[in-house]
Design an enzyme around this catalytic site. Structure first.
Site, PDB file in Angstrom:
ATOM      1  N   PHE A  10       0.946  -1.222  -0.152  1.00  0.00           N
ATOM      2  CA  PHE A  10      -0.074   0.217  -0.029  1.00  0.00           C
ATOM      3  C   PHE A  10       0.825   1.297   0.009  1.00  0.00           C
ATOM      4  O   PHE A  10       0.983   2.193   0.811  1.00  0.00           O
ATOM      5  CB  PHE A  10      -0.715   0.053   1.166  1.00  0.00           C
ATOM      6  CG  PHE A  10      -2.087   0.886   1.082  1.00  0.00           C
ATOM      7  CD1 PHE A  10      -2.108   2.034   0.314  1.00  0.00           C
ATOM      8  CD2 PHE A  10      -3.091   0.638   2.103  1.00  0.00           C
ATOM      9  CE1 PHE A  10      -3.223   2.976   0.496  1.00  0.00           C
ATOM     10  CE2 PHE A  10      -4.064   1.616   2.315  1.00  0.00           C
ATOM     11  CZ  PHE A  10      -4.313   2.603   1.561  1.00  0.00           C
ATOM     12  N   GLY A 133       5.726   1.500 -16.573  1.00  0.00           N
ATOM     13  CA  GLY A 133       4.830   1.973 -16.068  1.00  0.00           C
ATOM     14  C   GLY A 133       3.263   2.097 -16.519  1.00  0.00           C
ATOM     15  O   GLY A 133       2.701   0.804 -16.824  1.00  0.00           O
ATOM     16  N   ILE A 135       2.483   2.295 -19.829  1.00  0.00           N
ATOM     17  CA  ILE A 135       2.476   2.085 -21.333  1.00  0.00           C
ATOM     18  C   ILE A 135       2.224   0.576 -21.362  1.00  0.00           C
ATOM     19  O   ILE A 135       2.868  -0.255 -20.965  1.00  0.00           O
ATOM     20  CB  ILE A 135       3.904   2.488 -21.844  1.00  0.00           C
ATOM     21  CG1 ILE A 135       4.554   3.703 -21.609  1.00  0.00           C
ATOM     22  CG2 ILE A 135       3.758   2.277 -23.491  1.00  0.00           C
ATOM     23  CD1 ILE A 135       5.681   3.946 -22.206  1.00  0.00           C
ATOM     24  N   GLU A 189      12.524   3.782  -7.241  1.00  0.00           N
ATOM     25  CA  GLU A 189      12.299   2.646  -6.579  1.00  0.00           C
ATOM     26  C   GLU A 189      12.592   2.956  -4.715  1.00  0.00           C
ATOM     27  O   GLU A 189      13.143   3.749  -4.501  1.00  0.00           O
ATOM     28  CB  GLU A 189      13.392   1.545  -6.775  1.00  0.00           C
ATOM     29  CG  GLU A 189      13.184   1.080  -8.324  1.00  0.00           C
ATOM     30  CD  GLU A 189      11.644   0.557  -8.486  1.00  0.00           C
ATOM     31  OE1 GLU A 189      11.404  -0.594  -7.855  1.00  0.00           O
ATOM     32  OE2 GLU A 189      10.794   1.028  -9.389  1.00  0.00           O
ATOM     33  N   LYS A 204      13.969  -4.787 -16.783  1.00  0.00           N
ATOM     34  CA  LYS A 204      12.934  -4.382 -17.891  1.00  0.00           C
ATOM     35  C   LYS A 204      13.444  -4.929 -19.153  1.00  0.00           C
ATOM     36  O   LYS A 204      12.564  -5.393 -20.125  1.00  0.00           O
ATOM     37  CB  LYS A 204      12.527  -2.921 -17.884  1.00  0.00           C
ATOM     38  CG  LYS A 204      11.709  -2.380 -16.401  1.00  0.00           C
ATOM     39  CD  LYS A 204      11.736  -1.155 -16.281  1.00  0.00           C
ATOM     40  CE  LYS A 204      11.088  -0.363 -15.252  1.00  0.00           C
ATOM     41  NZ  LYS A 204      11.012   0.986 -15.111  1.00  0.00           N
TER      42      LYS A 204
HETATM   43  P1  NAP Z   1       6.660   1.604  -2.187  1.00  0.00           P
HETATM   44  O1  NAP Z   1       6.086   2.969  -2.127  1.00  0.00           O
HETATM   45  O2  NAP Z   1       7.952   1.138  -1.398  1.00  0.00           O
HETATM   46  O3  NAP Z   1       5.552   0.588  -1.489  1.00  0.00           O
HETATM   47  C1  NAP Z   1       5.743  -0.625  -1.066  1.00  0.00           C
HETATM   48  C2  NAP Z   1       4.411  -1.335  -0.121  1.00  0.00           C
HETATM   49  O4  NAP Z   1       4.584  -2.433   0.114  1.00  0.00           O
HETATM   50  C3  NAP Z   1       4.431  -0.338   1.198  1.00  0.00           C
HETATM   51  O5  NAP Z   1       3.108  -0.247   1.525  1.00  0.00           O
HETATM   52  C4  NAP Z   1       5.121  -1.371   2.332  1.00  0.00           C
HETATM   53  O6  NAP Z   1       4.359  -1.173   3.427  1.00  0.00           O
HETATM   54  C5  NAP Z   1       4.725  -2.864   1.615  1.00  0.00           C
HETATM   55  N1  NAP Z   1       5.630  -3.812   1.926  1.00  0.00           N
HETATM   56  C6  NAP Z   1       6.936  -3.865   1.573  1.00  0.00           C
HETATM   57  N2  NAP Z   1       7.490  -5.169   2.137  1.00  0.00           N
HETATM   58  C7  NAP Z   1       6.567  -5.803   3.046  1.00  0.00           C
HETATM   59  C8  NAP Z   1       6.458  -6.764   3.548  1.00  0.00           C
HETATM   60  N3  NAP Z   1       7.451  -7.597   3.973  1.00  0.00           N
HETATM   61  N4  NAP Z   1       5.256  -6.998   4.402  1.00  0.00           N
HETATM   62  C9  NAP Z   1       4.178  -6.253   3.979  1.00  0.00           C
HETATM   63  N5  NAP Z   1       4.286  -5.136   3.440  1.00  0.00           N
HETATM   64  C10 NAP Z   1       5.175  -5.057   2.717  1.00  0.00           C
HETATM   65  O7  NAP Z   1       6.896   0.811  -3.659  1.00  0.00           O
HETATM   66  P2  NAP Z   1       6.035   1.222  -4.786  1.00  0.00           P
HETATM   67  O8  NAP Z   1       6.838   2.292  -5.578  1.00  0.00           O
HETATM   68  O9  NAP Z   1       4.424   1.219  -4.897  1.00  0.00           O
HETATM   69  O10 NAP Z   1       6.402   0.250  -5.847  1.00  0.00           O
HETATM   70  C11 NAP Z   1       5.897  -1.243  -5.978  1.00  0.00           C
HETATM   71  C12 NAP Z   1       6.110  -2.134  -6.920  1.00  0.00           C
HETATM   72  O11 NAP Z   1       5.657  -1.584  -8.120  1.00  0.00           O
HETATM   73  C13 NAP Z   1       7.761  -2.230  -7.095  1.00  0.00           C
HETATM   74  O12 NAP Z   1       7.861  -3.711  -7.365  1.00  0.00           O
HETATM   75  C14 NAP Z   1       8.126  -1.289  -8.145  1.00  0.00           C
HETATM   76  O13 NAP Z   1       9.372  -1.713  -8.663  1.00  0.00           O
HETATM   77  C15 NAP Z   1       6.895  -1.525  -8.865  1.00  0.00           C
HETATM   78  N6  NAP Z   1       6.657  -0.332  -9.710  1.00  0.00           N
HETATM   79  C16 NAP Z   1       6.811   1.124  -9.226  1.00  0.00           C
HETATM   80  C17 NAP Z   1       6.386   2.340 -10.085  1.00  0.00           C
HETATM   81  C18 NAP Z   1       6.553   3.527  -9.442  1.00  0.00           C
HETATM   82  O14 NAP Z   1       6.554   4.501 -10.172  1.00  0.00           O
HETATM   83  N7  NAP Z   1       6.430   3.671  -8.292  1.00  0.00           N
HETATM   84  C19 NAP Z   1       6.257   1.810 -11.415  1.00  0.00           C
HETATM   85  C20 NAP Z   1       6.229   0.840 -11.778  1.00  0.00           C
HETATM   86  C21 NAP Z   1       6.519  -0.584 -11.103  1.00  0.00           C
HETATM   87  P3  NAP Z   1       4.471   0.226   4.236  1.00  0.00           P
HETATM   88  O15 NAP Z   1       3.590   1.118   3.626  1.00  0.00           O
HETATM   89  O16 NAP Z   1       3.986  -0.140   5.537  1.00  0.00           O
HETATM   90  O17 NAP Z   1       5.958   0.550   4.408  1.00  0.00           O
HETATM   91  N1  HSE Z   2      11.430   3.287 -10.680  1.00  0.00           N
HETATM   92  C1  HSE Z   2      10.820   3.173 -11.941  1.00  0.00           C
HETATM   93  C2  HSE Z   2      11.281   4.226 -12.744  1.00  0.00           C
HETATM   94  C3  HSE Z   2       9.416   3.129 -11.843  1.00  0.00           C
HETATM   95  O1  HSE Z   2      11.762   5.263 -12.402  1.00  0.00           O
HETATM   96  O2  HSE Z   2      11.144   3.918 -14.101  1.00  0.00           O
HETATM   97  C4  HSE Z   2       8.791   2.394 -12.965  1.00  0.00           C
HETATM   98  O3  HSE Z   2       9.121   1.266 -13.080  1.00  0.00           O
END
Ligand code: NAP
Ligand code: HSE
Length: 431
Positions: A10, A133, A135, A189, A204
């Site tokens: 979340f 993301g 796309i 990240e 990727k």
């Molecule tokens: P984030 O903001 O760091 O959120 C991670 C979430 O997972 C947090 O809510 C965290 O809990 C929870 N979490 C992590 N480890 C956990 C565990 N062991 N048990 C229970 N909950 C856990 O990450 P994000 O940016 O949303 O990215 C999530 C995924 O999407 C990643 O794989 C990332 O590579 C991918 N992604 C991200 C983007 C982007 O633009 N951000 C784009 C494409 C793909 P807490 O909130 O309590 O800390």
């Molecule tokens: N950290 C990644 C980026 C999120 O900047 O492209 C999307 O995968």
């Protein structure tokens, strides 16, 4: 039609997804006919303030509770990292639950095993959000183009680094300040080292290559260089030469085999990738039947990524309700993944040198000894501030690297300050 889902995570993406499901849920059901019911959401810290309010019993610190809950029919993994995410995804698939994930680190390392597990269980494992993301690129590669020969995939697949390079080149921003902004905007990240080191783009690139060429390319087979050493001098020189510097992902499939790499690259200012700014991503896919396709759009950030995740949730929910036995995205065939040394590229080098007669001859001699042909050479500054700038013709990586190594050992070269690959034939400066 109701579908109960469990969400692991979340954070940036989870918050945006829950906003769509909880605050805008009626529009999802109006458009799709699906009532998506969020049964459980796993977080690390129950005490954190959340952007969307959920009933108290929905949140849990135990991710296995999400996977095992009898009302969770479909699992969304958006917690990131390989561990424990990989084992949770595997447990869900083994239990016959479809999985949607945005986790490129996980798919590029354990994707082959997890895709096979999904096939064995007859359920979908969808990962549209894992690359670029918002796309749509995974679905075009694994469905629309599944029967096509694909020769090359080329693109900008990391939003954070593209944001940093754009800010540095266009506004003279400091690297650290631009990175902090990218983090603030939710592009980076959890550990931004994955972005700036090129590891995120490499994961990727491996996924794109695997789907495009039908041969599994593990993430650790991708040659990877990040943007940490790109500085204002090279951005300025690139601009003066009619180029921009981009972190490119390149995957090529030839008779010799598959070559996948990620590195900063001089891109001509009139190339379509040169105008891809900020966190926007763009991917070219090239093949003999369709020539060139371009996919572009927001490559990072909570809302666009959640759009891709929601699309997969709708797709997986429909499959689930139809009770269909799901086929894997691509059947991987054995193939040859080449060592990076065999790739052929043009290079730009910036050398800080001693300014005295004979220096250019010594430098040129090193290129000659390694059979690397120089296309252009020019000098900036003089005396203590003398800098030699060189652009080579295309040569294989092995020779180019041996040249850079030998230059470092020359007494007249104080520093090999930059070595950056060039897309295309390379600039010829107007002296
Ligand atoms: P984030 O903001 O760091 O959120 C991670 C979430 O997972 C947090 O809510 C965290 O809990 C929870 N979490 C992590 N480890 C956990 C565990 N062991 N048990 C229970 N909950 C856990 O990450 P994000 O940016 O949303 O990215 C999530 C995924 O999407 C990643 O794989 C990332 O590579 C991918 N992604 C991200 C983007 C982007 O633009 N951000 C784009 C494409 C793909 P807490 O909130 O309590 O800390
Ligand atoms: N950290 C990644 C980026 C999120 O900047 O492209 C999307 O995968």
């Amino acid at each position: 039609m109701r579908v109960g889902i469990g969400i692991l995570g979340f954070g940036t993406v989870g918050g945006a997804l829950l906003h769509k499901l909880v605050n805008e849920g009626s529009s999802v059901s109006t458009k799709t006919g699906l009532e998506i019911d969020v049964v459980r959401v796993a977080v690390r810290d129950l005490d954190k303030t959340r952007s969307v309010s959920l009933p108290a019993d929905v949140l849990t610190e135990d991710p296995m509770e999400v996977v095992n809950h009898p009302d969770v029919q479909l699992v969304v993994e958006i917690m990131g990292g390989e561990d424990p995410a990989g084992d949770l995804v595997a447990a869900a698939l083994r239990a016959g639950k479809p999985v949607v994930t945005a986790n490129k680190a996980l798919i590029s390392s354990r994707g082959k095993e997890l895709i096979a597990l999904a096939e064995k269980s007859g359920v979908p494992l969808l990962f549209e959000a894992a690359v670029a993301g918002g796309i749509p690129i995974i679905r075009p590669l694994s469905e629309t183009l599944a029967g096509e020969q694909i020769d090359r995939v080329l693109g900008i697949v990391n939003g954070t680094t593209n944001y940093i390079l754009t800010k540095m080149a266009e506004e003279g921003a400091e690297y650290k300040a631009a990175l902090a902004e990218a983090q603030e905007l939710g592009y980076a990240e959890a550990d931004p080292t994955a972005d700036v080191s090129g590891a995120d783009a490499a994961a990727k690139a491996a996924i794109l290559a695997s789907l495009a060429f039908g041969t599994w390319v593990a993430g650790d087979r991708v040659y990877t260089e990040g943007i940490e050493r790109i500085d204002a001098t090279d951005l300025r020189i690139a601009g003066e030469l009619g180029y921009v510097i981009k972190l490119l992902a390149v995957a090529e499939n030839s008779e010799a085999g598959i070559n996948v790499r990620v590195h900063p690259t001089f891109v001509p200012a009139d190339h379509p990738l040169a105008v891809i700014r900020g966190a926007t991503n763009a991917v070219f896919v090239e093949g003999p039947s369709f020539d060139q396709l371009l996919f572009a759009g927001p490559g990072a950030g909570g809302a666009p990524t959640a759009t891709a995740v929601l699309g997969d949730v709708v797709d997986a929910a429909r499959e689930l309700l139809a009770g269909a036995q799901v086929a894997p995205p691509i059947r991987f065939q054995p193939g040859r993944v080449l060592d990076f040394e065999s790739a052929s590229t043009t290079w730009y080098l910036r050398l800080e040198v001693v300014d005295r007669p004979g220096v250019l001859a010594q430098v040129a001699g090193v290129f000659g000894d390694n059979e690397v042909s120089i296309k252009s050479v020019w000098q900036e500054g003089e005396d203590d501030g003398a800098t030699l700038l060189l652009v080579t013709h295309a040569h294989n990586e092995g020779r180019q690297r041996a040249t850079a190594q030998a230059l470092r050992s020359l007494d007249v070269v104080n520093n090999v300050a930059a070595v950056i690959r060039v897309e295309g034939a390379g600039p010829t400066p107007n002296l």
